[in-house]
Design a protein around this motif. Structure first.
Motif, PDB file in Angstrom:
ATOM      1  N   LYS A 128      -2.002 -12.383 -11.163  1.00 28.86           N
ATOM      2  CA  LYS A 128      -2.831 -11.476 -10.373  1.00 28.86           C
ATOM      3  C   LYS A 128      -2.055 -10.202 -10.081  1.00 28.86           C
ATOM      4  CE  LYS A 128      -5.332 -11.342  -5.946  1.00 28.86           C
ATOM      5  NZ  LYS A 128      -6.635 -10.959  -6.479  1.00 28.86           N
ATOM      6  N   LEU A 129      -2.777  -9.091 -10.087  1.00 27.37           N
ATOM      7  CA  LEU A 129      -2.207  -7.811  -9.676  1.00 27.37           C
ATOM      8  C   LEU A 129      -2.338  -7.672  -8.170  1.00 27.37           C
ATOM      9  CD1 LEU A 129      -3.364  -5.100 -12.242  1.00 27.37           C
ATOM     10  CD2 LEU A 129      -1.040  -5.449 -11.425  1.00 27.37           C
ATOM     11  N   ILE A 130      -1.217  -7.461  -7.483  1.00 25.92           N
ATOM     12  CA  ILE A 130      -1.268  -7.245  -6.041  1.00 25.92           C
ATOM     13  C   ILE A 130      -0.779  -5.832  -5.740  1.00 25.92           C
ATOM     14  CG2 ILE A 130      -0.919  -9.695  -5.564  1.00 25.92           C
ATOM     15  CD1 ILE A 130       1.960  -8.989  -4.763  1.00 25.92           C
ATOM     16  N   PRO A 131      -1.314  -5.211  -4.690  1.00 25.91           N
ATOM     17  CA  PRO A 131      -0.877  -3.844  -4.367  1.00 25.91           C
ATOM     18  C   PRO A 131       0.550  -3.834  -3.846  1.00 25.91           C
ATOM     19  CG  PRO A 131      -2.369  -4.687  -2.685  1.00 25.91           C
ATOM     20  CD  PRO A 131      -2.366  -5.692  -3.797  1.00 25.91           C
ATOM     21  N   SER A 132       1.315  -2.840  -4.254  1.00 25.08           N
ATOM     22  CA  SER A 132       2.672  -2.655  -3.752  1.00 25.08           C
ATOM     23  C   SER A 132       2.799  -1.249  -3.184  1.00 25.08           C
ATOM     24  CB  SER A 132       3.708  -2.884  -4.858  1.00 25.08           C
ATOM     25  OG  SER A 132       3.574  -1.938  -5.892  1.00 25.08           O
ATOM     26  N   LEU A 133       3.991  -0.901  -2.745  1.00 23.02           N
ATOM     27  CA  LEU A 133       4.197   0.347  -2.013  1.00 23.02           C
ATOM     28  C   LEU A 133       3.778   1.572  -2.812  1.00 23.02           C
ATOM     29  CD1 LEU A 133       5.280   1.372   0.689  1.00 23.02           C
ATOM     30  CD2 LEU A 133       7.540   1.589  -0.378  1.00 23.02           C
ATOM     31  N   ARG A 134       4.109   1.597  -4.101  1.00 20.39           N
ATOM     32  CA  ARG A 134       3.793   2.762  -4.925  1.00 20.39           C
ATOM     33  C   ARG A 134       3.043   2.389  -6.201  1.00 20.39           C
ATOM     34  NH1 ARG A 134       8.621   3.874  -2.550  1.00 20.39           N
ATOM     35  NH2 ARG A 134       9.760   2.666  -4.108  1.00 20.39           N
ATOM     36  N   GLY A 135       2.409   1.262  -6.206  1.00 18.61           N
ATOM     37  CA  GLY A 135       1.693   0.857  -7.410  1.00 18.61           C
ATOM     38  C   GLY A 135       1.155  -0.546  -7.262  1.00 18.61           C
ATOM     39  N   PRO A 171       5.766   0.461 -20.866  1.00 16.06           N
ATOM     40  CA  PRO A 171       6.486   0.039 -22.078  1.00 16.06           C
ATOM     41  C   PRO A 171       7.590  -0.975 -21.803  1.00 16.06           C
ATOM     42  CG  PRO A 171       7.081   2.272 -21.454  1.00 16.06           C
ATOM     43  CD  PRO A 171       5.933   1.893 -20.589  1.00 16.06           C
ATOM     44  N   GLU A 172       8.263  -0.875 -20.669  1.00 14.93           N
ATOM     45  CA  GLU A 172       9.336  -1.806 -20.320  1.00 14.93           C
ATOM     46  C   GLU A 172       9.188  -2.244 -18.865  1.00 14.93           C
ATOM     47  OE1 GLU A 172      13.133  -0.125 -21.165  1.00 14.93           O
ATOM     48  OE2 GLU A 172      12.847  -0.185 -23.335  1.00 14.93           O
ATOM     49  N   PRO A 173       8.191  -3.075 -18.561  1.00 17.12           N
ATOM     50  CA  PRO A 173       7.985  -3.490 -17.174  1.00 17.12           C
ATOM     51  C   PRO A 173       9.186  -4.268 -16.639  1.00 17.12           C
ATOM     52  CG  PRO A 173       6.642  -4.802 -18.676  1.00 17.12           C
ATOM     53  CD  PRO A 173       7.204  -3.684 -19.478  1.00 17.12           C
ATOM     54  N   ARG A 174       9.504  -4.039 -15.378  1.00 17.43           N
ATOM     55  CA  ARG A 174      10.619  -4.730 -14.733  1.00 17.43           C
ATOM     56  C   ARG A 174      10.177  -6.148 -14.368  1.00 17.43           C
ATOM     57  NH1 ARG A 174      10.784  -0.668  -9.914  1.00 17.43           N
ATOM     58  NH2 ARG A 174       8.558  -0.976 -10.366  1.00 17.43           N
ATOM     59  N   VAL A 175      10.919  -7.139 -14.851  1.00 14.03           N
ATOM     60  CA  VAL A 175      10.566  -8.547 -14.646  1.00 14.03           C
ATOM     61  C   VAL A 175      11.608  -9.188 -13.735  1.00 14.03           C
ATOM     62  CG1 VAL A 175      10.171 -10.775 -15.756  1.00 14.03           C
ATOM     63  CG2 VAL A 175       9.470  -8.660 -16.914  1.00 14.03           C
ATOM     64  N   VAL A 210      14.287 -11.521  -6.905  1.00  9.83           N
ATOM     65  CA  VAL A 210      13.746 -10.785  -5.768  1.00  9.83           C
ATOM     66  C   VAL A 210      13.305 -11.801  -4.720  1.00  9.83           C
ATOM     67  CG1 VAL A 210      12.973  -8.794  -7.117  1.00  9.83           C
ATOM     68  CG2 VAL A 210      11.407 -10.716  -6.758  1.00  9.83           C
ATOM     69  N   GLU A 211      13.190 -11.347  -3.485  1.00 12.20           N
ATOM     70  CA  GLU A 211      12.731 -12.196  -2.396  1.00 12.20           C
ATOM     71  C   GLU A 211      11.274 -11.894  -2.076  1.00 12.20           C
ATOM     72  OE1 GLU A 211      15.790 -13.025   0.748  1.00 12.20           O
ATOM     73  OE2 GLU A 211      16.707 -11.219  -0.115  1.00 12.20           O
ATOM     74  N   GLY A 212      10.676 -12.723  -1.206  1.00 13.49           N
ATOM     75  CA  GLY A 212       9.258 -12.590  -0.893  1.00 13.49           C
ATOM     76  C   GLY A 212       8.871 -11.218  -0.382  1.00 13.49           C
ATOM     77  N   SER A 213       9.729 -10.612   0.427  1.00 10.79           N
ATOM     78  CA  SER A 213       9.410  -9.291   0.982  1.00 10.79           C
ATOM     79  C   SER A 213       9.383  -8.204  -0.083  1.00 10.79           C
ATOM     80  CB  SER A 213      10.440  -8.919   2.057  1.00 10.79           C
ATOM     81  OG  SER A 213      11.758  -8.901   1.513  1.00 10.79           O
ATOM     82  N   ASP A 214       9.983  -8.468  -1.244  1.00  9.78           N
ATOM     83  CA  ASP A 214      10.019  -7.466  -2.316  1.00  9.78           C
ATOM     84  C   ASP A 214       8.714  -7.370  -3.093  1.00  9.78           C
ATOM     85  OD1 ASP A 214      12.709  -6.805  -1.827  1.00  9.78           O
ATOM     86  OD2 ASP A 214      13.394  -8.528  -2.979  1.00  9.78           O
ATOM     87  N   ARG A 217       7.055  -4.063  -2.360  1.00  7.87           N
ATOM     88  CA  ARG A 217       7.925  -2.898  -2.202  1.00  7.87           C
ATOM     89  C   ARG A 217       8.186  -2.147  -3.501  1.00  7.87           C
ATOM     90  NH1 ARG A 217      12.928  -4.745  -0.867  1.00  7.87           N
ATOM     91  NH2 ARG A 217      13.575  -2.587  -0.572  1.00  7.87           N
ATOM     92  N   ASP A 218       7.456  -2.470  -4.565  1.00 11.74           N
ATOM     93  CA  ASP A 218       7.625  -1.793  -5.851  1.00 11.74           C
ATOM     94  C   ASP A 218       9.038  -1.975  -6.406  1.00 11.74           C
ATOM     95  OD1 ASP A 218       6.626  -0.319  -8.006  1.00 11.74           O
ATOM     96  OD2 ASP A 218       7.470   1.534  -7.236  1.00 11.74           O
ATOM     97  N   VAL A 219       9.606  -3.157  -6.175  1.00 14.76           N
ATOM     98  CA  VAL A 219      10.923  -3.475  -6.732  1.00 14.76           C
ATOM     99  C   VAL A 219      10.803  -3.932  -8.181  1.00 14.76           C
ATOM    100  CG1 VAL A 219      12.913  -5.024  -6.522  1.00 14.76           C
ATOM    101  CG2 VAL A 219      11.876  -4.033  -4.468  1.00 14.76           C
ATOM    102  N   ALA A 220       9.706  -4.647  -8.492  1.00 15.76           N
ATOM    103  CA  ALA A 220       9.493  -5.167  -9.841  1.00 15.76           C
ATOM    104  C   ALA A 220       8.031  -4.977 -10.226  1.00 15.76           C
ATOM    105  CB  ALA A 220       9.870  -6.645  -9.918  1.00 15.76           C
ATOM    106  N   ASP A 221       7.780  -4.953 -11.542  1.00 20.78           N
ATOM    107  CA  ASP A 221       6.412  -4.855 -12.053  1.00 20.78           C
ATOM    108  C   ASP A 221       5.816  -6.230 -12.332  1.00 20.78           C
ATOM    109  OD1 ASP A 221       6.502  -1.924 -12.257  1.00 20.78           O
ATOM    110  OD2 ASP A 221       7.941  -2.301 -13.868  1.00 20.78           O
ATOM    111  N   VAL A 222       6.673  -7.218 -12.578  1.00 18.92           N
ATOM    112  CA  VAL A 222       6.258  -8.599 -12.832  1.00 18.92           C
ATOM    113  C   VAL A 222       7.166  -9.514 -12.029  1.00 18.92           C
ATOM    114  CG1 VAL A 222       5.941 -10.421 -14.557  1.00 18.92           C
ATOM    115  CG2 VAL A 222       5.498  -8.028 -15.176  1.00 18.92           C
ATOM    116  N   VAL A 223       6.588 -10.398 -11.229  1.00 17.18           N
ATOM    117  CA  VAL A 223       7.365 -11.368 -10.459  1.00 17.18           C
ATOM    118  C   VAL A 223       6.908 -12.759 -10.852  1.00 17.18           C
ATOM    119  CG1 VAL A 223       7.917 -12.268  -8.178  1.00 17.18           C
ATOM    120  CG2 VAL A 223       7.754  -9.796  -8.526  1.00 17.18           C
ATOM    121  N   VAL A 224       7.861 -13.624 -11.218  1.00 13.37           N
ATOM    122  CA  VAL A 224       7.581 -14.944 -11.763  1.00 13.37           C
ATOM    123  C   VAL A 224       8.029 -16.025 -10.788  1.00 13.37           C
ATOM    124  CG1 VAL A 224       8.094 -16.531 -13.664  1.00 13.37           C
ATOM    125  CG2 VAL A 224       7.808 -14.088 -14.122  1.00 13.37           C
TER     126      VAL A 224
END
Length: 333
Positions: A128-135, A171-175, A210-214, A217-224
């Motif tokens: 699912k796509l969730i809203p983050s701080l800048r995206g 092109p290179e999403p942060r995972v 990354v932690e739950g609060s991230d 916060r637009d720290v990553a584009d994909v969180v697993v």
């Protein structure tokens, strides 16, 4: 625009078929290239239409998968259910995607049986796509599998990265892997092993833990993560968003001063509420299946169901399953 046909399991949600019919009518009004197939008990569905629509048709299904039904029981005894018939329309090419607000476990089981998995992928994952701080951030798995091996987490990361590339043109999403801390020694054995596997993959832009609060916060584009952790994180986030929306509405209607401030702040508050409202972001993808399958929240209202239909249309138009399948062979270990 190319014509798109979406099959909707119209009977399985908590709120019944009335929500689906209302959302379906709005969906075809706003998208002239869209056709919908509502699958369910014909008499109930047709009674909800005040007037017919040329781009909405009803397909009969004799049964319904209940929300508390065991997936194994549904798989054996509910082959003529609205859920199974809707997925069968995708398999047979009569629809390019399916939306269901029904039993998640049954949807996953029927999806694996009817539409099949990508070669080499062991389990589907809910993304699912969730809203983050800048995206926005793709999070998976959100409940398809409560227990996941390191290999499963690695495969989720591959599919999530490809999904982000297809949906968000990154092109290179942060995972990243969701963990209890950012240090390498943190986490259980599965997470640490998955981290090692991802770090060895040159084609994935893996950035670590990354932690739950991230998540926001637009720290990553994909969180697993595994489905147990992901589902709790998602429901917690939705609960907090709902609480904030309710508190803001109370503050701006409580007295004359609050109404005045609310009136002055309406443009800003409106955008904020739109960003936070979970119903506007309804619709999660079952990644790993060889077709577009969107899981709607079981308690979705009309606006939320419309959002899920839009998500299905977008994935069909972007040919997400094909694009993921074409690149998986290059990324699998």
């Amino acid at each position: 625009m190319k014509p798109v046909t979406i099959a909707i399991d119209a009977m399985s949600g908590d709120r019944g078929p009335a929500v689906v019919v209302t959302a379906a009518l709005e969906a075809v009004r706003e998208n002239e290239a869209l056709s919908l197939v509502l699958v369910g008990i014909r008499s109930e569905l047709e009674a909800l239409f005040r007037e017919g629509h040329a781009r909405i048709r009803v397909v009969e299904a004799a049964d319904v998968v209940r929300m508390n039904e065991r997936p194994s029981h549904a798989l054996r005894h509910k082959k003529n259910s609205s859920m199974a018939v809707a997925l069968g329309l995708v398999r047979d090419g009569e629809a390019q995607g399916c939306v269901s607000a029904g039993n998640t476990g049954a949807l996953m089981a029927f999806g694996r049986s009817i539409i099949r998995m990508y070669p080499g992928i062991e389990r589907p994952a809910i993304s699912k796509l969730i809203p983050s701080l800048r995206g926005r951030c793709h999070v998976l798995d959100l409940g398809a599998n409560v227990d996941s091996t390191a290999e499963n987490l690695y495969q989720y990361a591959l599919m999530g990265s490809l999904m982000a590339s297809a949906i968000s043109s990154q092109p290179e999403p942060r995972v990243a892997l969701l963990n209890v801390g950012e240090e390498e020694i943190k986490g259980n054995e599965q997470v640490r092993l998955a981290s090692h596997m991802l770090a060895q993959c040159d084609t994935i832009n893996y950035i670590g833990y990354v932690e739950g609060s991230d998540l926001f916060r637009d720290v990553a584009d994909v969180v697993v993560c595994d489905g147990f952790v992901g589902n709790i994180a998602l429901k917690t986030g939705e609960g907090v968003a709902g609480l904030l929306i309710e508190l803001m509405e109370q503050a701006f209607t409580k007295n004359l001063y609050g109404r005045l401030v609310g009136l002055l702040a309406r443009p800003i508050v409106g955008r904020l509420l739109q960003l936070m409202d979970p119903s506007r972001h309804n619709g999660a993808s079952l990644l790993g299946l060889q077709g577009v399958v969107i899981k709607s929240h079981g308690n979705a209202n009309e606006r939320a169901m419309l959002a899920a239909i839009r998500q299905a249309v977008k994935e069909v138009e972007l040919e997400v399953p094909r694009r993921i399948n074409e690149r998986l062979d290059d990324l699998m270990l």
